[in-house]
Write a protein that holds these residues in place. Structure first.
Motif, mmCIF file in Angstrom:
data_model
loop_
_atom_site.group_PDB
_atom_site.id
_atom_site.type_symbol
_atom_site.label_atom_id
_atom_site.label_comp_id
_atom_site.label_asym_id
_atom_site.label_seq_id
_atom_site.Cartn_x
_atom_site.Cartn_y
_atom_site.Cartn_z
ATOM 1 N N SER A 284 54.620 9.755 64.870
ATOM 2 C CA SER A 284 54.307 8.506 64.767
ATOM 3 C C SER A 284 53.534 8.045 66.379
ATOM 4 N N LYS A 287 49.856 7.895 65.646
ATOM 5 C CA LYS A 287 49.471 7.024 64.407
ATOM 6 C C LYS A 287 48.295 6.085 64.764
ATOM 7 N N SER B 178 59.602 7.018 71.170
ATOM 8 C CA SER B 178 58.979 8.278 71.673
ATOM 9 C C SER B 178 58.094 7.917 72.835
ATOM 10 N N ASP B 179 57.929 6.781 73.118
ATOM 11 C CA ASP B 179 57.016 6.038 74.290
ATOM 12 C C ASP B 179 58.005 6.055 75.611
ATOM 13 N N TYR B 209 60.083 6.721 66.853
ATOM 14 C CA TYR B 209 59.229 5.765 66.496
ATOM 15 C C TYR B 209 58.288 5.441 67.720
ATOM 16 N N SER B 210 57.338 4.439 67.877
ATOM 17 C CA SER B 210 56.539 4.071 68.916
ATOM 18 C C SER B 210 56.851 2.782 69.094
ATOM 19 N N LYS B 212 54.720 0.675 69.765
ATOM 20 C CA LYS B 212 53.604 0.022 69.187
ATOM 21 C C LYS B 212 53.761 -0.364 67.622
#
Lengths: 315, 384
Positions: A284, A287, B178-179, B209-210, B212
């Motif tokens: 992700s 993305k 993951s950020d 997930y991110s 964003k």
């Protein structure tokens, strides 16, 4: 295999919102050869407008209608004030103006409505605006906030949300409707004539300024539909939401063939699916880059986009 | 013009150095006698997707300073908005050090931002004390960086033990932002402790997930298929709120476990009814029956018209803790303040008794709260 089908289906819903925004990019480019970078911000302003209108207690169709008219007229005013004086000034000047308008709108909304994400029902941020305007907002606990259908289709392991289907259906019908409008109606044919050959169109009596205003109006109105759908689906509206969605919609429009209406839909869907595939296979983080990677590959192979027709440029 | 003779020069130099010495002595004597005013830089995410953390922290800090009144040392705070980003945090620290010449810095909230800020503070040798960043690596190898909150190796283990012992969970999934360094650190500590306690976490159920992302359906479908007993989401409220909402839409029936990144009133605004029924580790609970906590809640509410969250309590503690440390240092010299912070023991805060260990981390209890549709409810306190 089942996973793959799931990601494809999910991608259709994500891509549909991009497609709705991409239509506006595509139409404006078709008639003016202008990339209206402020278009993503029209989507954002629309999302805010509808959110506040619903928070005032208006039923959603009224809120949506008002939002489409308001943002549509806003786009028309923007074109008249900022782009029209630059006609004949080459392509670079309007492009830079568009980038400037985009930044202006982001920061204006941030200054007036606050930089933080808003959820339904929207509140007015603390300050002068709140004293003046806040009293008109009804008590949130008294309010029935409409929401998108929350049911599920569930076959074995394949899960489809009703709202995803709804968003996809809306995108397809809007694209079909727009295509019909452009082919069958007189004003629609005017837009196509302008896109094809502006001088000849003027000669045969297509009202130039009116047609361009109409193009901006329709594009903005569709962006408001996208704003409502995304705002409701996520229950979050921010001043920055136009940046990433706007850029991806622009990529979608170019990918599908800018100026071609079904191309915008196709481009949006391709990007949406690519995004979901990456998320599905646990990538992700990449993305957002994926949209542009695909764009580069397609443009290398087919510079006119997936559905675009190669056009000879007369020198 | 002739050159002055060697003797003259020597006399001048001696006189000058004597003057400088006495001046220095005078300055240090004044400093040791009583520190009147100290410039304290504050870096917080006042805008952006972690804005409630910044606002609450600032409200808590201001309340602490207000309560201290005219007592010395007076903390003069200079507040900078980081917009909740690492780049903004580093820029804020540089500005505070270069332009405002602060002696010490309090903040940030999110670990990734504090890491970015700490590099700048460490190289300028200005102590930075975070009130809320829990990632283990923040203070590692940076002797000017400290914190008054617990670390994630503790927080992750607390939730893992709670899942196994109290919820009887045997299998778990983890959704990782993951950020965020914070989220990745917690993933590791939770996983280790959960497996050590006898649970299993399948490799393909650690899903990222991110920040964003807005749509989490793809991740949630994977979880739904595996149907683990517990789902651990070490993340921030903006994304977690959306995840909980969408999980409910997808009729995902596992129990959700969270961490202090959830502790915001906006979690309930975003998630709505889906916010109810989860378990979260945090620093503080507003309905804790402890008298001092209740006093704080009353005062905070009178001032800000809403219940304080964990960040407000940590901001409040940071204010009093910093005052106590500067008083102990008896100086507004950055290195002395650093030493004083590092040697603080048994400081009685509303988020628990704080003792700074040799790695400049706080050793203190965590609370576990449960959620309703509208707020957090105190469940239990876990000591280290």
């Amino acid at each position: 295999m089942f996973d793959l089908i799931q990601y494809l289906v999910d991608g259709l819903a994500v891509g549909s919102v991009y497609a709705l925004i991409a239509l506006g990019y595509s139409m404006v480019f078709g008639v003016l050869q202008l990339v209206n970078f402020a278009h993503g911000e029209l989507f954002m302003v629309g999302a805010y407008f509808v959110m506040y209108a619903i928070s005032l207690g208006l039923p959603w169709p009224v809120a949506l209608g008002l939002g489409m008219c308001f943002v549509g007229l806003f786009a028309v005013a923007m074109e008249r004030l900022c782009y029209k004086p630059l006609r004949g000034a080459g392509k670079l000047a309007p492009l830079i103006t568009a980038v400037g308008l985009s930044l202006l709108l982001q920061n204006l909304v941030q200054a007036i409505l606050g930089p933080n994400p808003q959820s339904y029902p929207a509140r007015v941020p603390e300050g002068k605006l709140s004293q003046f305007f806040g009293q008109y907002l009804p008590d949130p606990s008294q309010l029935q906030i409409p929401h998108l259908p929350d049911g599920l289709f569930d076959w074995n392991d394949l899960v489809i949300r009703h709202r995803d289907l709804m968003i996809f259906t809306i995108a397809v019908f809007v694209t079909l409707g727009l295509e019909l409008f452009l082919r069958k109606t007189r004003p629609g044919r005017g837009i196509r004539a302008l896109a094809l050959q502006p001088n000849a169109a003027k000669l045969v009596g297509v009202p130039f300024d009116f047609t361009i205003s109409m193009t901006f109006f329709i594009g903005a109105a569709l962006a408001v539909v996208a704003g409502l759908l995304q705002g409701m689906a996520d229950n979050q509206v921010t001043p920055y939401m136009g940046i990433s969605s706007g850029l991806k919609a622009f990529a979608a429009a170019v990918l599908g063939g800018i100026g071609v209406i079904p191309g915008a839909l196709l481009g949006g869907l391709v990007l949406g699916i690519a995004e979901r595939l990456l998320v599905g296979y646990d990538l992700s983080t990449y993305k957002d880059g994926a949209a542009f990677f695909i764009l580069i590959i397609v443009l290398l192979l087919r510079p006119q986009g997936l559905l675009g027709k190669a056009r000879m440029v007369k020198v | 013009m002739t050159m002055p003779s060697k003797t003259t020069r020597r006399v001048v130099v001696t006189a000058l150095s004597a003057a400088l010495c006495s001046l220095g002595l005078a300055v240090s004597m004044v400093a040791r006698a009583a520190v009147g005013e100290v410039k304290v830089g504050v870096i917080l995410p006042l805008t952006g997707d972690k804005a409630t953390f910044g606002q609450e922290s600032l409200n808590g800090l201001k309340l602490a300073l207000e309560k201290a009144g005219k007592e010395t040392p007076q903390l003069k705070i200079q507040v900078e908005d980081t917009q909740g980003t690492p780049a903004g945090s580093a820029a804020a620290v540089n500005k505070l050090i270069a332009t405002d010449k602060v002696a010490v810095i309090i903040g940030e909230v999110a670990s990734s931002n504090t890491i970015a800020a700490s590099t700048a503070a460490q190289s300028a040798k200005i102590p930075l004390m975070t009130h809320a960043s829990t990632n283990d690596t923040i203070t590692l190898g940076k002797d000017f960086i400290s914190r008054i909150c617990f670390v994630d190796s503790f927080q992750g283990a607390v939730m893992a033990k709670f899942a196994v012992t109290n919820l009887k969970a045997k299998t778990a999934a983890i959704l990782v932002d993951s950020d965020s360094d914070y989220s990745r650190g917690l993933r590791d500590s939770f996983k280790q402790a959960f497996i050590a306690a006898g649970g299993t976490i399948k490799e393909d159920l650690v899903i990222s997930y991110s920040q964003k992302d807005r749509d989490f359906k793809t991740q949630l479908i994977k979880v739904r298929k595996a149907a683990p007993d517990a789902v651990f989401i070490p993340g921030y409220y903006t994304q977690v709120g959306a995840i909980l909402r969408q999980a409910k839409e997808l009729k995902l029936n596992s129990k959700f476990l969270g961490t202090d990144g959830w502790d915001s009133p906006d979690l309930f605004k975003i998630a709505g009814a889906a916010a109810a029924g989860h378990y979260v580790s945090s620093h503080f609970a507003a309905d804790d029956t402890d008298n001092r906590v209740q006093d704080f809640v009353r005062e905070y509410k009178a001032r800000n018209k809403e219940n304080p969250g964990a960040m407000a309590a940590l901001g409040y503690d940071a204010g009093f803790f910093m005052r106590a440390a500067i008083k102990k240092a008896g100086s507004n010299e950055p290195s002395k303040i650093r030493d004083a912070i590092a040697s603080m023991k048994n400081f009685d805060g509303i988020t628990g008794t704080i003792t700074i260990d040799k790695n400049r981390n706080a050793v203190k209890p965590a609370v576990i709260v449960t959620t309703t549709e509208k707020e957090f409810k105190f469940l239990t306190r876990v000591n280290p």
